[in-house]
Structure formats: structure tokens, C-alpha cells
Design a protein around this motif. Structure first.
Motif, PDB file in Angstrom:
ATOM      1  N   MET A  11       2.199 109.817  97.786  1.00  0.00           N
ATOM      2  CA  MET A  11       1.449 108.930  96.893  1.00  0.00           C
ATOM      3  C   MET A  11       1.461 109.478  95.470  1.00  0.00           C
ATOM      4  N   ARG A  12       1.445 110.787  95.347  1.00  0.00           N
ATOM      5  CA  ARG A  12       1.516 111.404  94.023  1.00  0.00           C
ATOM      6  C   ARG A  12       2.873 111.122  93.373  1.00  0.00           C
ATOM      7  N   MET A  13       3.934 111.115  94.172  1.00  0.00           N
ATOM      8  CA  MET A  13       5.260 110.786  93.633  1.00  0.00           C
ATOM      9  C   MET A  13       5.278 109.362  93.100  1.00  0.00           C
ATOM     10  N   LEU A  14       4.766 108.420  93.891  1.00  0.00           N
ATOM     11  CA  LEU A  14       4.756 107.024  93.460  1.00  0.00           C
ATOM     12  C   LEU A  14       3.860 106.834  92.233  1.00  0.00           C
TER      13      LEU A  14
ATOM     14  N   HIS B   1       4.871 105.564  88.455  1.00  0.00           N
ATOM     15  CA  HIS B   1       4.177 104.519  87.698  1.00  0.00           C
ATOM     16  C   HIS B   1       3.922 104.973  86.262  1.00  0.00           C
ATOM     17  N   ARG B   2       3.537 106.210  86.114  1.00  0.00           N
ATOM     18  CA  ARG B   2       3.285 106.732  84.768  1.00  0.00           C
ATOM     19  C   ARG B   2       4.556 106.692  83.921  1.00  0.00           C
ATOM     20  N   TYR B   3       5.646 107.123  84.497  1.00  0.00           N
ATOM     21  CA  TYR B   3       6.915 107.113  83.774  1.00  0.00           C
ATOM     22  C   TYR B   3       7.321 105.677  83.428  1.00  0.00           C
TER      23      TYR B   3
ATOM     24  N   LEU C 235       7.274 110.282 105.178  1.00  0.00           N
ATOM     25  CA  LEU C 235       7.289 109.491 103.950  1.00  0.00           C
ATOM     26  C   LEU C 235       7.542 110.381 102.738  1.00  0.00           C
ATOM     27  N   ASN C 236       6.943 111.547 102.725  1.00  0.00           N
ATOM     28  CA  ASN C 236       7.170 112.483 101.636  1.00  0.00           C
ATOM     29  C   ASN C 236       8.660 112.827 101.530  1.00  0.00           C
ATOM     30  N   GLU C 237       9.293 113.091 102.639  1.00  0.00           N
ATOM     31  CA  GLU C 237      10.733 113.406 102.642  1.00  0.00           C
ATOM     32  C   GLU C 237      11.557 112.226 102.156  1.00  0.00           C
ATOM     33  N   GLN C 238      11.179 111.006 102.567  1.00  0.00           N
ATOM     34  CA  GLN C 238      11.947 109.820 102.195  1.00  0.00           C
ATOM     35  C   GLN C 238      11.796 109.488 100.704  1.00  0.00           C
TER      36      GLN C 238
END
Length: 175
Positions: free
Chosen positions: A14-17, A21-23, A166-169
Motif C-alpha cells: 500500500m505504501r508503494m501504491l 500516487h504522490r509521483y 502482493l508486495n512482491e508483485q
């Protein structure tokens, strides 16, 4: 959508997503400034054509990371969360429809400004640019919805095994 301070979510996926969004929001601000220019009064046709060329360039560049982000959500995240909350109705349905809407507005803008800018009258440029403005508005609200509804659901619902998978994907770059 969180501010540009700390990330809001605890799960790495979720932190990656959220970080994506920020970028994407940062990139959106660059091209949205051109959209806003077209809402002004007493616009010059020459300047409008110059800004259209720049707006098209910025949006085409923006579409590369946006498409990668969207693909990651639709290929990995939504199917996994949907296994927990369902696919037929609810927030995932609306979010996926917004992906189509965003793509349609940006596609419409690019299609209607594909001709040589030197040939387009200012009114036609302004009409097409409104589609880019609509895409910006939908994207802004879309990110807020994902971060306020969808991502928290994932943090609460996903099993430890699914969180890890999900983190790996999702651990891929969008740039």
C-alpha cells in the motif's frame, strides 16, 4: 490522499501504491498548469498552440507511469482484494470504471489535438483541453478514493500470505 509528509499506510504494497500516487500527482500538477492557462481571458492563438504542444508532450510522458500504475492495480491488487470483498458491486467496480473514464478523457484530448497545432483554431484547442482538465479532476478524486477506501480495506482484509505476495508483485518501477 496524504500530504507530502509521511506515508499513511503500513503495508509495504500500500505504501508503494501511495508513493506512486504522490509521483503521479506531482506530474499532474505540471500539465494541469497548462490546462488552467486555457481557462483565462484574452488568449493568444500563437501562445495557445505553443502551450498545446507542451501540454501534449507532458500528458504523453505522464501516461507512461500512469499506465504502469493502473496495470499493477488491475493485474495484481484489485483481483487480490476482490477475492476478499467481491467484484460485482462496491468500491472496486467504481474505481475500475474511473480507470476507463480517465483513459477515455485523455485519449479524447490526444485524439482531437493530434493534427498539426498550426491548423487548430483556439476554440477547438480549448474544447479539447477541457478533456484534459476533466481527466485531472477525476484522477485527483480517484486517488483520494483509493487512499480513503480501497487501500485501508486491503490493510484490514489481506492475510499475511497475500500481503507478502502482493508486495512482491507490486515491487516494480512505474518510471
Amino acid at each position: 490522499m496524504s500530504t507530502f509528509g509521511e506515508l499513511k499506510f503500513t503495508l509495504p504494497a500500500m505504501r508503494m501504491l501511495e508513493n506512486e500516487h504522490r509521483y503521479l500527482s506531482y506530474l499532474m500538477q505540471e500539465w494541469h498548469a497548462h490546462v488552467l492557462w486555457f481557462e483565462g481571458e484574452g488568449l493568444s492563438l500563437a501562445e495557445g498552440r505553443r502551450r498545446l504542444v507542451e501540454l501534449r508532450r507532458l500528458i504523453r510522458e505522464f501516461m507512461i507511469p500512469l499506465n504502469k500504475h493502473t496495470e499493477k492495480e488491475e493485474k495484481y491488487f484489485f483481483p487480490m482484494l476482490g477475492a476478499y470483498i467481491g467484484f460485482e458491486q462496491g468500491p472496486l467496480v467504481g474505481i475500475q470504471e474511473e480507470h476507463k473514464e480517465i483513459d477515455a478523457f485523455i485519449g479524447h484530448f490526444l485524439h482531437h489535438t493530434d493534427d498539426e497545432p498550426e491548423q487548430l483554431p483556439l476554440m477547438a484547442i480549448q474544447a479539447a483541453v477541457r478533456d484534459a482538465g476533466e481527466a485531472f479532476e477525476i484522477l485527483t478524486v480517484h486517488f483520494v478514493k483509493e487512499e480513503a477506501v480501497i487501500y485501508p480495506m486491503a490493510e484490514q482484509q489481506l492475510s499475511a500470505k497475500d500481503q507478502k505476495r502482493l508486495n512482491e508483485q507490486l515491487n516494480t518501477l512505474i518510471t
